[in-house]
Write an enzyme that holds these catalytic residues in place. Structure first.
Site, PDB file in Angstrom:
ATOM      1  N   GLU A  61      43.628  63.757  73.756  1.00 30.18           N
ATOM      2  CA  GLU A  61      44.114  62.507  74.331  1.00 30.18           C
ATOM      3  C   GLU A  61      43.149  61.400  73.910  1.00 30.18           C
ATOM      4  O   GLU A  61      41.991  61.367  74.331  1.00 30.18           O
ATOM      5  CB  GLU A  61      44.193  62.616  75.854  1.00 30.18           C
ATOM      6  N   ASP A  72      40.848  54.004  86.035  1.00 28.38           N
ATOM      7  CA  ASP A  72      39.678  54.800  85.704  1.00 28.38           C
ATOM      8  C   ASP A  72      38.491  54.532  86.620  1.00 28.38           C
ATOM      9  O   ASP A  72      38.263  53.416  87.074  1.00 28.38           O
ATOM     10  CB  ASP A  72      39.268  54.545  84.254  1.00 28.38           C
TER      11      ASP A  72
END
Length: 284
Positions: A61, A72
């Site tokens: 990824e 995040d």
């Protein structure tokens, strides 16, 4: 228009991601996905790490650094900031994907927020990503107003669009996600931003089963998987287990040899997946 794009409709069902997931299913195991932002710790350093990670991972990824990565936690935020400070540019993604497609069997998935793709140009991004060998794109904040146009362009380029499933989505919502998604759907292993190191929900197996049944798609599980033991647990019921922050933490702990640290982490998590395979066989 390149020959690849002229034949995109024919190529669409047979992307490398599809083959990877099918091969892992035939082996009675989950696939392992590993995440790293391009440009971390440096542009060349990220390629070194990804090449080594690709020897153990089924899916790589590729993170696209962004100044405001809302999903995040601090580990990936710091890595993205370092990549941007080091001069990351979007063509670095296509270079990385092309090199990794040629040198590893892993399927290449891009994870990006919408603004970087919007600024580059969605169609230009898709064509360059597809030509480099990329299989799929996950955009967790894809705006509803842009979603239909993006999906049409992605389909034309032969690229899957992966959807992040919101926690607690209703059956009707999941069915709509399945209809709009190709390749697979992505479910969080834990609430909150990436990088969590706490326990996983005991209801996660049931939730993954519910999502798979309602969407009709393979289910990737990530966000909050921090140890090989957790990866082994999730691999017992998910189609793909994705790990990111835990790999970056290993790299941060060995700043003089980050690629080696990433490779060791990749092997450790791959071993967890193998343990889950044995557990599946024992249970059967």
């Amino acid at each position: 228009m390149s020959a690849r794009h002229q034949g995109a409709t024919a190529l669409w069902p047979a992307s490398r991601l599809d083959h990877t997931l099918a091969a892992c299913q035939a082996q009675d195991r989950a696939a392992l996905g590993l995440y790293l932002p391009v440009g971390y710790p440096t542009r060349s350093g990220s390629l070194d790490a990804l090449h080594l990670m690709g020897q153990a991972a089924d899916v790589l990824e590729i993170g696209i650094p962004h100044t405001d990565p809302a999903l995040d936690g601090p580990v990936i935020r710091q890595a993205a900031a370092q990549a941007l400070a080091g001069g990351f540019r979007m063509p670095d993604v296509f270079t990385a994907v092309a090199e990794l497609t040629a040198s590893t069997p892993a399927a290449l998935v891009a994870m990006s927020y919408w603004i970087p793709i919007q600024r580059y140009g969605p169609r230009a991004f898709l064509h360059a990503f597809s030509d480099a060998g990329g299989s799929a794109v996950l955009i967790p904040d894809l705006p509803q107003a842009a979603a239909d146009g993006w999906r049409q362009a992605a389909r034309a380029a032969g690229v899957h669009t992966i959807t992040l499933v919101p926690q607690g989505a209703s059956a009707a919502h999941l069915a709509a996600i399945g209809a709009a998604t190709s390749g697979m759907v992505y479910a969080p292993a834990a609430p909150g931003p990436t990088g969590g190191q706490g326990p996983l929900s005991p209801y996660l197996p049931h939730e993954v089963h519910r999502i798979r049944t309602a969407t009709g798609r393979p289910v990737a599980v990530g966000i909050g998987i921090s140890t090989p033991a957790q990866a082994a647990h999730v691999a017992c019921f998910a189609d793909l287990v994705v790990v990111g922050s835990a790999v970056i933490r290993r790299m941060q702990s060995q700043p003089t040899a980050p690629a080696t640290a990433a490779a060791t982490a990749a092997r450790d998590f791959a071993a967890g997946i193998r343990r889950a395979r044995r557990a599946r066989r024992t249970a059967a």
